[in-house]
Design an enzyme around this catalytic site. Structure first.
Site, short mmCIF file in Angstrom:
data_model
loop_
_atom_site.label_atom_id
_atom_site.label_comp_id
_atom_site.label_asym_id
_atom_site.label_seq_id
_atom_site.Cartn_x
_atom_site.Cartn_y
_atom_site.Cartn_z
N LYS A 34 1.07 -1.43 0.00
CA LYS A 34 0.00 -0.13 -0.33
C LYS A 34 0.75 1.51 -0.15
O LYS A 34 2.16 1.24 0.10
CB LYS A 34 -1.29 -0.01 1.47
CG LYS A 34 -0.12 -0.08 2.51
CD LYS A 34 -1.26 -0.08 3.31
CE LYS A 34 -0.41 0.09 5.49
NZ LYS A 34 -1.61 0.15 6.08
N TYR A 257 17.25 30.37 7.03
CA TYR A 257 16.02 30.82 7.20
C TYR A 257 15.67 30.99 8.94
O TYR A 257 16.23 30.13 9.96
CB TYR A 257 14.44 30.27 7.12
CG TYR A 257 14.16 29.97 5.24
CD1 TYR A 257 14.13 31.63 5.24
CD2 TYR A 257 13.94 28.96 4.81
CE1 TYR A 257 13.66 31.60 3.59
CE2 TYR A 257 13.76 29.26 3.09
CZ TYR A 257 13.49 30.70 2.68
OH TYR A 257 13.37 30.98 1.60
#
Length: 359
Positions: A34, A257
Site C-alpha cells: 500500500k 532561514y
C-alpha cells in the site's frame, strides 16, 4: 538534471520477504504494498514480489485498480474492503480479495450475484478499535457469507495488533488471547501478524501473515535488539542527492532561514539539493546526520523546501558534486525520523512526486 533521487533495491525487498518466511515457516505471506509500496514504487515492487507470494495487499480499491491497469494480474487483497456494493462486483471481475470489517460489507457480498466467488477475509476487532467485527457479529457474518456461494474457499479470520512494536507488551498478549477465543470455535484459517508480529511475537504467526514495513528493510520497533531478527533486514531505499554549493563561514555567522544555527568555529558549509518539498522532514534538527565521502556530517540550520545545509568542516575534500545519502545503508531512516519527531513509515511513504525512483 537535479541529482535528487530515491534508489530502490528490489532484490533487498525480495530478500526481506525471505526473512519473513524463515521466521514463520508455517505461514503464508501476503506482502503489503500500500501507499506506493511505502514509497518504493508499487508497480515495480509488485512485479518483484509476485513470484514469491500467493497475493499482495493494498489499502483500498483505487490502489488495486491502479495495479491492474499497470498490468499486475496477481491476486490483490484489499485491506479496507469495498466502499460500495459495486466494488464487490469489481473485485469478482478483477480477482481482488476482500477484507470485510463491518456488517454492511458482509451484506453487500452476501446479496450480490457474482460471475465468480471472491476470496474473503473477515477483520475482527480485538482492541485496536479502528476496523473490525465485534464478537457477536462474527458467527452471523460467517453464516451469511458461506451460505450464499459468493465466497471462494474458507473465509480467513484476521485481526491487527496495535502495540506489537513494543516487544514486551501485555496488551498484545491480551489481543492474541482474545483473538484465539473468538476464532478457535470457527476452525477457519487466521491472519494476525504484521511486521512487528512476525519479528517479535512468534505466537502471532498464523496461517497467513502480512509483512509490510519490514519488507523495506526497516525495523518497526525502537526497542528491539539490533542483534535480533531485524539484523537480517536490508534497507531497500537510499535517498540520495548531491552538494550543489560550498561556502566558508566565520565564527558567529548563521545559515538558513532564521539563522537558527551559527558557526562556533571556522566552518565549511555545503548546500544539498533536497528539502521538505521532496519529503525530507522539515523538523529535522541541526545534528541530523547525512553521509558524504564515507563519513557522517551533521545537518545545520533550518530545512528549506528545496535545500538543506550540512557542516562539511570535518569531511576532508568534500565539494560540489559529491553524492549525499540522506537515509539508506549508512543513515537509517528510523534514525532520521526519530530525530525529527516522527516515524520512518511517514518519511518513506511521504516522498513527493518530485523525487524519481530508480531501480
Amino acid at each position: 538534471m537535479r541529482p535528487t533521487r530515491a534508489i530502490v533495491r528490489l532484490d533487498n525487498i525480495v530478500h526481506n520477504l525471505g526473512v519473513a518466511a524463515r521466521l514463520a515457516p508455517g505461514s503464508k505471506n501476503v506482502p503489503v504494498i500500500k501507499a506506493n509500496a511505502y514509497g518504493h514504487g508499487a508497480v515495480e515492487v509488485a512485479r518483484a514480489l509476485a513470484p514469491h507470494a500467493p497475493a499482495l495487499a493494498v489499502a483500498f480499491m483505487d490502489e488495486a485498480v491502479a495495479l491492474r491497469e499497470a498490468g499486475i494480474d496477481h491476486p490483490l487483497l484489499v485491506l479496507q474492503g469495498p466502499s460500495a456494493r459495486s466494488d464487490v462486483e469489481l473485485a469478482a471481475a478483477e480477482g481482488f480479495w476482500l477484507m470485510l470489517h463491518r456488517p454492511g460489507q458482509v451484506d453487500w457480498l452476501a446479496n450480490v450475484r457474482l460471475a465468480r466467488p471472491v476470496t474473503t477475509w473477515l477483520k475482527v476487532d480485538t482492541g485496536m478499535h479502528r476496523l473490525g467485527l465485534a464478537a457477536d457479529e462474527i458467527p452471523p457474518a460467517l453464516a451469511r457469507l458461506e451460505s450464499r456461494g459468493n465466497v471462494h474457499g474458507d473465509v480467513v479470520l484476521s485481526t491487527h495488533l496495535s502495540r506489537a512494536d513494543e516487544t514486551d507488551q501485555a496488551f498484545t498478549r491480551e489481543q492474541l488471547a482474545l483473538f484465539q477465543s473468538l476464532t478457535l470455535p470457527h476452525e477457519r484459517p487466521r491472519s494476525i501478524a504484521n511486521s512487528a508480529g512476525i519479528l517479535f511475537w512468534p505466537e502471532a504467526h498464523a496461517e497467513w501473515n502480512r509483512p509490510g514495513y519490514m519488507l523495506y528493510g526497516q525495523c518497526p520497533s525502537n526497542t528491539a535488539s539490533p542483534s535480533g531478527p531485524t539484523a537480517e533486514l536490508r534497507a531497500a531505499m537510499t535517498m540520495q542527492s548531491a552538494i550543489i554549493s560550498v561556502r566558508d563561514l566565520a565564527p558567529g555567522e548563521g545559515v538558513g532561514y532564521g539563522q537558527r544555527w551559527r558557526a562556533e568555529r571556522p566552518s565549511r558549509i555545503g548546500t544539498v539539493a533536497i528539502g521538505y518539498g521532496d519529503g525530507y522532514p522539515r523538523h529535522a534538527p541541526s545534528g541530523t546526520p547525512v553521509w558524504v565521502r564515507g563519513c557522517r556530517a551533521p545537518l545545520v540550520g533550518t530545512v528549506s523546501m528545496d535545500m538543506i545545509t550540512v557542516d562539511l568542516t570535518d569531511v576532508a575534500g568534500a565539494d560540489v558534486g559529491d553524492e549525499v545519502e540522506l537515509w539508506g545503508e549508512h543513515v537509517p531512516v528510523n534514525e532520521v525520523a526519530a530525530l525529527s519527531g516522527t516515524i520512518g513509515y511517514e518519511l518513506l511513504a511521504g516522498l513527493t512526486g518530485r523525487v524519481p525512483l530508480t531501480t
